[in-house]
Design a protein around this motif. Structure first.
Motif, PDB file in Angstrom:
ATOM      1  N   ARG B  69      34.426  36.621  36.292  1.00  0.00           N
ATOM      2  CA  ARG B  69      35.162  37.196  37.422  1.00  0.00           C
ATOM      3  C   ARG B  69      34.354  37.193  38.712  1.00  0.00           C
ATOM      4  N   LYS B  78      37.528  42.695  41.624  1.00  0.00           N
ATOM      5  CA  LYS B  78      37.192  42.240  40.277  1.00  0.00           C
ATOM      6  C   LYS B  78      37.354  43.414  39.318  1.00  0.00           C
ATOM      7  N   VAL B  79      38.065  43.160  38.248  1.00  0.00           N
ATOM      8  CA  VAL B  79      38.345  44.227  37.282  1.00  0.00           C
ATOM      9  C   VAL B  79      38.066  43.682  35.888  1.00  0.00           C
ATOM     10  N   THR B  80      37.626  44.530  34.981  1.00  0.00           N
ATOM     11  CA  THR B  80      37.294  44.020  33.643  1.00  0.00           C
ATOM     12  C   THR B  80      38.558  43.592  32.906  1.00  0.00           C
TER      13      THR B  80
END
Lengths: 359, 262, 437
Positions: B69, B78-80
């Motif tokens: 990401r 950006k995210v998990t």
């Protein structure tokens, strides 16, 4: 502030101190200070493991592996002795490998501390163990000066008092310092003489007072905050470690004060009043209560169990602790890794997802 | 018209989903990640744009997720993938309470609450057992393609027990099973069982709630899915493109991001 | 209620179960045994052993409510509990049984599903798996009223029993035995004696029985005699050919571990000793062609005992000594009915695993000489750190100082999933080649 190696070297050469390598975790440092010994703790030396694998199986934790590696790489030549507290099976056997098999030509001492549940006999025994250790050390170091011991016990309590202040401020969100800074300073105590550690703590306290940034608070439980990258990662995410349940931090540094006049009595009283710990076989319920109290005080949203891979004493308690925390709506994250290894992308993702979950 | 993009840069594949303001999927794509994840992100975006038949300038916001990401320079956020898989699965199947994602490098089980929020999650440890990578290694050993594994295992009338938990051990176990002339299908079924056992212990750690949705490339393997359904004693939702669930979640977050911004 | 349960317990123990077991044995179809040419005739005492252990486990069903039930670690001074007539259950022995019956791994998985790491001791994971699932090959485990642990064999048992205490909500008594780094001091002994004395009121409360010193002395006497007899049993293997193998002894170990201090254990070992002495007289060996004599280090690999036994016997190699089986013959003989507390403290704190590694090496050196050992198989057991950490050095020293070759098998006591067949085969073959060269 000088680097660790330089500082230790200077203490030996300029102040005539004897140097002792101390393996984790609980030991009466005041006795060593009083006998002109600088205890240098061996937790996570930054080494590549080359030799230790010839002595230890792959399923032994990296605290023990790195400690042995430090000796095998010849980096303990300047030391005057080793002390092994009875922390776990692996350190117990490591002590005997070093003392009986490696041919290390240095005095090796062992310190056995009684395990919980404590009885009257435990108290009697701990006091005798302190005196027994002194008797053995005196053969190498000469007689112990009782006024020195009294002084050092007081100094130890002073160190604990300032540390407690720092922890209290952190719990209340009134310490500006980042996670990385906080633990860097706290961990200096692993090798600094109290004469130098105390002023360092005071200075840090004065400088770091101030509102912490606004992100969620968590508690870290485990053995030690290594790999350090997790501290920086949490700092970047704005997560504050508001309190800890780490073996090499609060579990042995937040020594409760004692009013006993006799220094041995004072050390004994403090030992039995220490926070619950796996290395003393504290019961699950004591540990649950302790963690819940920390969560409540600091208004933490979650607890991160930061495990050293293969650490049995810690890993046995985790399911009970996470179960009780979850029942009360506190999020938990379990991570196990080897010391000094960068956080893998996968671990970083886990931490970030945990952050997304609690914010 | 505004559009919202989610990109999931995984270890094996890089996927994109484009949503419109009505939260409809208007385009998606799946490409191999290869050696350069930034290039893969560009490539997958181009393909998704073609499918959606829109211009890149129409993308209002982008959220990136997955391993790579950080290699998506044009993403606002950006995210998990954990949060994204939960959201994506919830969007596809609103009764989802548990998401099982078996990806290339890791596998995870996520407990999902109202609105697709992550309540809890667990991931496999460092070892590759129980991941897509494990199947890839074993497929290579058995000289069959990854896509064939599912159908082959369904043809097996019996299965061989693979007792090792470790990929390296399992590999040598497979070698000796082949040497003992065990039919390939039976070995494959045994390997699938071993993955399912790993996933099962992760599921048990969290406890099953509600419907189970499976995402990630391994969800295409009917052999694994059917063994898992048997073990869970309940059917599993599998989307026709299980690999895009993470990107879909990211696109939903991109949409949310744009809405909160205005 | 108690009276009825108590009567039922005694009836089943003395009459019911023996009758039932005779009946079930008669109805069981006798399978024709394939006689393996490598082995001598099987020991007839083995049948009696099976009977004793089966009865012990079956009896547990009648123990709840009739007797106070204690779960005990293998190294704990159970003699004290016997004085209060506890029914004792040994989770480690049960874990070995699960391992031998090849259900260890699936019980481990149950515990792993509850969050217990795969890196934890497999005996502990099996036991917790049984607690959570109720599944066990022996039918049902008796619920504990008390947990009794000693850290003389490892710290792990204490971590494990703390979990049990939390799960069952019953008291845990710990017998804390200071590690013998250089020597055991008087203060260590008085600490341990103090603990034993402190246990008495707790045991009185849990059992509802008063401490009976004379009964305690009786138990001490029985335990000591059983241990001495077990020592004689092992010593028969000094004979060439050895009348039994260590793989047999792993099985015959069960009574001294879990029925120590009861007459049944002593009586059994007398019977076994007679049979072995008779075999020695007649020159009957455990294997037909004993060419090499080996020693085993560490706990057995329970799920591979038979397999390994065959592999070595095929090559005329017999295991005649083991540090593991020797542990119950080594220090329990220090017991002294005139100084029961002090002698318990000594006997239990000086066991092999609570002792420094010099002591371990000297013990091995003695066994090598007394038993005429040609080589060593070292089981590096993932589960057991106190037994395993230091083995690599021991291996090196055995070669340097005694010229004895050895091989390390990386495996586990009861979790077969970490056993690599290929890796083990290669190592063993290399060892065989070295031994036969």
């Amino acid at each position: 502030m000088a680097k660790r190696e330089e500082y230790i070297d200077k203490e030996k050469k300029e102040k005539g101190k004897k140097l002792f390598g101390i393996f984790p975790a609980q030991y009466p440092r005041e006795i060593l200070w009083a006998m002109n010994v600088l205890p240098v703790e061996i937790w996570d030396p930054p080494l590549e493991v080359i030799h230790a694998n010839a002595h230890l199986q792959p399923y032994i934790c990296s605290v023990v592996r790195l400690g042995l590696e430090l000796i095998l790489q010849g980096k303990c030549e300047g030391l005057d002795g080793f002390l092994f507290p009875h922390t776990c099976d692996s350190i117990q056997n490591l002590s005997s490998i070093v003392s009986d098999y490696l041919g290390v030509k240095k005095p090796c001492y062992f310190f056995y501390h009684p395990k919980s549940p404590y009885q009257d006999s435990s108290r009697v025994y701990y006091l005798e163990q302190l005196k027994g250790l002194v008797a053995r050390l005196e053969k190498q170091l000469g007689p112990l000066d009782s006024s020195q011991l009294k002084h050092r016990v007081q100094q130890g309590q002073e160190v604990a008092r300032v540390l407690k202040q720092l922890y209290d401020l952190r719990v209340q969100g009134e310490l500006e310092a980042s996670n990385a800074d906080f633990y860097r300073v706290v961990r200096r105590g692993e090798y600094l003489s109290p004469d130098d550690f105390l002023p360092l703590l005071e200075e840090f306290l004065a400088a770091a007072k101030g509102s912490a940034q606004g992100g969620p608070a968590v508690i870290m439980s485990g053995v030690l905050p290594n790999p350090k990258e997790i501290l920086t990662l949490l700092d970047e995410l704005g997560v504050r470690i508001a309190h800890d349940d780490l073996l090499n931090c609060s579990r042995r540094l937040l020594v409760p004060p004692s009013r006993a006049d006799d220094p041995f009595e004072a050390l004994t009283e403090s030992y039995f009043a220490m926070p619950p710990c796996t290395t003393k076989d504290s019961s699950v319920s004591e540990r649950v209560d302790d963690l819940l109290a920390k969560v409540e005080q600091s208004n933490a949203k979650g607890v991160i169990f930061y495990m050293v891979k293969f650490c049995e004493p810690e890993l046995f308690d985790v399911p009970q602790l996470t179960g009780e925390l979850r029942k009360r709506g506190v999020a938990t994250l379990l991570i196990d890794c080897e010391l000094n290894q960068n956080l893998s992308g996968q671990l970083a993702t886990r931490v970030e997802a945990f952050f997304e979950m609690i914010s | 018209m505004k559009y919202f993009l989610g990109i999931d840069v995984g270890a094996l594949s890089t996927n994109a989903v484009i949503l419109d303001v009505r939260r409809e999927i208007v385009g998606y794509s799946i490409v191999q990640t290869g050696a350069n994840s930034t290039e893969a992100a560009e490539e997958t975006l181009e393909k998704a744009l073609v499918m959606a038949n829109i211009d890149r300038a129409k993308i209002t916001s982008t959220v990136a997720t997955g391993y790579g990401r950080i290699s998506v320079p044009f993403a606002e956020k950006k995210v998990t993938e954990i949060s994204c898989h939960a959201l994506g699965a919830y969007y596809l199947y609103p009764d989802t309470g548990t998401v099982i994602d078996i990806g290339g490098q890791d596998s995870k089980v996520i407990r999902v609450g109202d609105g697709g929020k992550v309540l809890d999650f667990t991931m496999n440890d460092k070892c590759a057992a129980g991941t897509g990578r494990f199947l890839e290694v074993m497929a290579a050993k058995l000289r069959v393609s990854l896509d064939e594994l599912g159908d082959l295992s369904l043809q097996a009338s019996q299965e061989v027990q693979i007792s090792s938990v470790c990929t390296v051990f399992a590999e040598s176990e497979v070698v000796s099973l082949v040497a003992q002339n065990h039919p390939t299908e039976e070995i494959i079924r045994g390997l699938h069982r071993s993955i399912v056992n790993r996933i099962w212990s992760m599921v048990k750690m969290l406890g099953i709630r509600g419907a189970v949705t499976m995402s990630g490339g391994v969800a295409k393997n009917r052999g694994v899915v059917s063994l898992l359904e048997e073990r869970l004693e309940q059917p599993i939702h599998v989307h026709t493109e299980p690999q895009i669930v993470g990107a879909l979640g990211a696109a939903l977050l991109a949409l949310r991001l744009a809405q909160t911004a205005t | 209620m108690y009276l009825i349960k108590n009567l039922q317990y005694h009836f089943m123990k003395d009459l019911g179960l023996p009758a039932l077991m005779r009946f079930s044995q008669r109805t069981k179809k006798r399978r024709p045994k394939k006689l393996d040419t490598c082995f001598g005739p099987p020991l007839t005492s083995t049948g009696r052993l099976k009977e004793i252990m089966t009865r012990h486990y079956l009896l547990s069903r009648y123990a709840e409510g009739a007797r106070p039930v204690a779960w005990v670690t293998s190294g704990a001074p159970v003699e004290l509990l016997r004085a209060f007539e506890f029914y004792t259950f040994y989770p480690e022995n049960h874990g070995a049984l699960c391992g031998a019956q090849k259900v260890g791994s699936e019980l481990c998985e149950v515990a792993e599903g509850k969050g217990y790491s795969q890196d934890l001791c497999s005996y502990a994971r099996i036991d917790l798996g049984v607690c959570f699932s109720g599944r066990t090959p022996v039918g049902k485990l008796p619920k504990p009223d008390l947990l009794f642990a000693s850290n003389n064999i490892c710290q792990t048992v204490v971590y494990w029993y703390k979990v049990l205490a939390y799960h069952w909500k019953v008291p845990l008594i710990l017998f804390d035995t200071p590690y013998n780094f250089k020597d055991i001091a008087d203060s260590d002994i008085s600490y341990m004696v103090g603990q034993l004395e402190e246990m008495i009121p707790v045991l009185e409360e849990v059992s509802g029985k008063e401490f009976n010193y004379q009964r305690f002395q009786d138990v001490i006497r029985l335990a000591k005699e059983a241990s001495l007899t077990w020592g004689e049993v092992l010593a028969t293997m000094k004979a060439r050919p050895a009348p039994m193998t260590i793989f047999d002894a792993f099985g015959h170990l069960a009574p001294i571990v879990s029925l120590r201090g009861l007459p049944v254990a002593l009586n059994y070992y007398r019977v076994l000793l007679n049979e072995l002495n008779d075999r020695v007289k007649k020159g009957i060996g455990a294997i037909t062609d004993e060419r090499k004599r080996l020693m085993w280090d560490n706990i057995a690999i329970w799920y591979k005992v038979r397999d390994l036994s065959n592999r070595f016997a095929e090559r005329g190699m017999n295991f005649v000594a083991a540090t593991y089986t020797n542990a119950w013959a080594e220090t329990i003989s220090y017991l002294d009915i005139n100084h029961p507390f002090e002698s318990l403290a000594k006997a239990y704190s000086l066991v092999i695993l609570n002792n420094n590694l010099n002591h371990r090496f000297e013990l091995m050196e003695r066994l090598v000489k007394e038993y005429g050992v040609d080589g060593l198989v070292i089981h590096s057991a993932r589960s057991c750190k106190p037994y395993s950490v230091g083995q690599y050095d021991i291996k090196r020293l055995l070669m340097d100082r005694l010229g004895v070759p050895s091989v390390v098998i990386e495996a586990d006591i009861a979790d077969s999933r970490v056993f690599s067949e290929e890796q083990t085969r290669t190592r063993l073959e290399a060892f065989f080649e070295a031994m036969e060269a």
